[in-house]
Write an enzyme that holds these catalytic residues in place. Sequence first.
Site, mmCIF file in Angstrom:
data_model
loop_
_atom_site.group_PDB
_atom_site.id
_atom_site.type_symbol
_atom_site.label_atom_id
_atom_site.label_comp_id
_atom_site.label_asym_id
_atom_site.label_seq_id
_atom_site.Cartn_x
_atom_site.Cartn_y
_atom_site.Cartn_z
ATOM 1 N N ASP A 42 0.833 -1.209 0.000
ATOM 2 C CA ASP A 42 0.000 0.000 0.000
ATOM 3 C C ASP A 42 0.863 1.253 0.000
ATOM 4 O O ASP A 42 0.644 2.188 -0.780
ATOM 5 C CB ASP A 42 -0.891 0.024 1.246
ATOM 6 C CG ASP A 42 -1.925 -1.086 1.278
ATOM 7 O OD1 ASP A 42 -3.034 -0.867 0.797
ATOM 8 O OD2 ASP A 42 -1.613 -2.166 1.816
ATOM 9 N N GLU A 79 -5.887 7.161 -0.539
ATOM 10 C CA GLU A 79 -6.302 6.351 0.603
ATOM 11 C C GLU A 79 -5.253 6.369 1.707
ATOM 12 O O GLU A 79 -5.584 6.384 2.886
ATOM 13 C CB GLU A 79 -6.557 4.903 0.169
ATOM 14 C CG GLU A 79 -6.974 4.020 1.325
ATOM 15 C CD GLU A 79 -7.397 2.627 0.914
ATOM 16 O OE1 GLU A 79 -7.874 1.886 1.785
ATOM 17 O OE2 GLU A 79 -7.244 2.277 -0.272
ATOM 18 N N ASP A 103 -6.323 5.107 -5.420
ATOM 19 C CA ASP A 103 -6.352 3.924 -4.556
ATOM 20 C C ASP A 103 -5.113 3.106 -4.900
ATOM 21 O O ASP A 103 -5.083 2.415 -5.917
ATOM 22 C CB ASP A 103 -7.617 3.095 -4.769
ATOM 23 C CG ASP A 103 -7.801 2.052 -3.668
ATOM 24 O OD1 ASP A 103 -6.802 1.736 -2.984
ATOM 25 O OD2 ASP A 103 -8.918 1.559 -3.477
ATOM 26 N N LEU A 156 -3.818 0.490 -3.605
ATOM 27 C CA LEU A 156 -3.945 -0.964 -3.522
ATOM 28 C C LEU A 156 -5.374 -1.270 -3.084
ATOM 29 O O LEU A 156 -5.704 -1.183 -1.903
ATOM 30 C CB LEU A 156 -2.925 -1.566 -2.537
ATOM 31 C CG LEU A 156 -2.608 -3.057 -2.678
ATOM 32 C CD1 LEU A 156 -1.400 -3.427 -1.818
ATOM 33 C CD2 LEU A 156 -3.777 -3.967 -2.335
ATOM 34 N N ASP A 157 -6.195 -1.602 -4.043
ATOM 35 C CA ASP A 157 -7.571 -1.969 -3.735
ATOM 36 C C ASP A 157 -7.610 -3.463 -3.415
ATOM 37 O O ASP A 157 -6.948 -4.257 -4.084
ATOM 38 C CB ASP A 157 -8.460 -1.659 -4.937
ATOM 39 C CG ASP A 157 -9.938 -1.808 -4.629
ATOM 40 O OD1 ASP A 157 -10.344 -1.484 -3.496
ATOM 41 O OD2 ASP A 157 -10.685 -2.237 -5.525
ATOM 42 N N THR A 178 -6.920 -4.799 -0.133
ATOM 43 C CA THR A 178 -5.759 -5.109 0.707
ATOM 44 C C THR A 178 -5.958 -6.400 1.499
ATOM 45 O O THR A 178 -5.018 -7.188 1.657
ATOM 46 C CB THR A 178 -5.465 -3.947 1.671
ATOM 47 O OG1 THR A 178 -5.189 -2.769 0.906
ATOM 48 C CG2 THR A 178 -4.257 -4.250 2.549
ATOM 49 N N SER A 207 -19.536 -7.502 -2.089
ATOM 50 C CA SER A 207 -18.358 -7.656 -1.236
ATOM 51 C C SER A 207 -18.370 -9.005 -0.523
ATOM 52 O O SER A 207 -19.419 -9.487 -0.098
ATOM 53 C CB SER A 207 -18.310 -6.526 -0.214
ATOM 54 O OG SER A 207 -17.280 -6.759 0.722
ATOM 55 N N HIS A 232 -20.005 -8.964 3.155
ATOM 56 C CA HIS A 232 -21.434 -8.897 3.497
ATOM 57 C C HIS A 232 -22.310 -9.439 2.375
ATOM 58 O O HIS A 232 -23.351 -8.882 2.039
ATOM 59 C CB HIS A 232 -21.848 -7.470 3.869
ATOM 60 C CG HIS A 232 -21.466 -6.434 2.861
ATOM 61 N ND1 HIS A 232 -22.117 -6.280 1.675
ATOM 62 C CD2 HIS A 232 -20.477 -5.507 2.885
ATOM 63 C CE1 HIS A 232 -21.564 -5.284 0.996
ATOM 64 N NE2 HIS A 232 -20.566 -4.805 1.704
ATOM 65 N N GLY A 256 -12.548 -6.199 -3.635
ATOM 66 C CA GLY A 256 -12.090 -5.075 -4.441
ATOM 67 C C GLY A 256 -13.148 -4.461 -5.322
ATOM 68 O O GLY A 256 -13.777 -5.144 -6.132
#
Length: 358
Positions: free
Chosen positions: A110, A133, A173, A175-176, A178, A241, A244, A267
């Site tokens: 990152d 970020e 961003d 590093l999307d 992580t 995601s 969730h 991501g």
Amino acid sequence: MAPMGIRLSPLGMAVFCLLGLGVLYHLYSGFLAGRFAFFMLSEPAAGGPETPRGSAPAGTVDLRELLAVSVLAAARGGEEVKRVREGNVLNAKAKGKTREGAEEQLTSGDLLSNRKMFYLLKGAFPAVQINSEERVDTADQETVSWDRSIPEDIKQKIQPKEVPAESVTVWIDPLDATQEYTEDLRQYVTTMVCVAVNGKPVIGVIHKPFSKYTAWAMVDGGSNVKARSSYNEKTPKIIVSRSHAGKVEQVARQTFGNKTVIIPAGGAGYKVLALLDVAEENQEEADVYIHVTYIKKWDICAGNAVLRALGGHMTTLTGEEISYTGSDGNEGGLIASINMNHKALIEKLPDLEKTSHK
């Protein structure tokens, strides 16, 4: 005795007139010389300092150039991401928790990617606001230069377009995904750059470091990626995601039926690419992308810009456009689609918005 009159001979009159004309000529020639000197000083001298060819005037930004350097920045950041992961020197640590209570990870990938991307963009466009970020540590400042070259595919598809520098915000961003990066789920990882003008996303770059695939697009310009030929509106595949998936799955199946497929993935960049025609072996395909909780704007801005450029949509769950100014977070969840009836999708999913502020 009467006063004596002064009488001038014709020769005297001629001399007097010539003297007067001489004085007038002297005064007027001095005025002309001054005006000429002023004009010459006002024009740039040959070979002197002037706006470089191909560069925007001071106070403006050429969006084609900004696209070119954004593509380069995403690739440079991706090189750092890949190097750290393959060297297994992540140095992962917790940097906080999400609103849902999940632990957020921070790695060397990152930080090193962020440093390359931020300083490349800032060096090329110092007057532009850049939001990232990760925090930029001035102690780690480095010079990352850009030679101002523009790739041929961008030259062929995009025309120069100048906008005021003060209207531009760049979202990085570095590093999307992580969390997936730490789990070595490399297919989900991307680096992203987005350019917003007056809050509207107009340039998006999504780069996959481990395959070196890059998607870019510019609104009212062009792109190197396109939509797929067909999408399933009746029983869509919905990408969500990993953290969730269950929340979306329950409502989606109530809305579209039990045959609805839910694809958990990591991501935001990866999820947007799932809606497009991407020739990548490890890239899944979906018809709709839904996110039901708070999300940061650097996660979604690039994908939003790409979809807009291709005629697609990314809005909150209630159909509002997302503004990329002000705060760095989006409170209203999101739904993204392309070549589908976006408004109808929103009307079918009213209950999801209730969970987006939790």
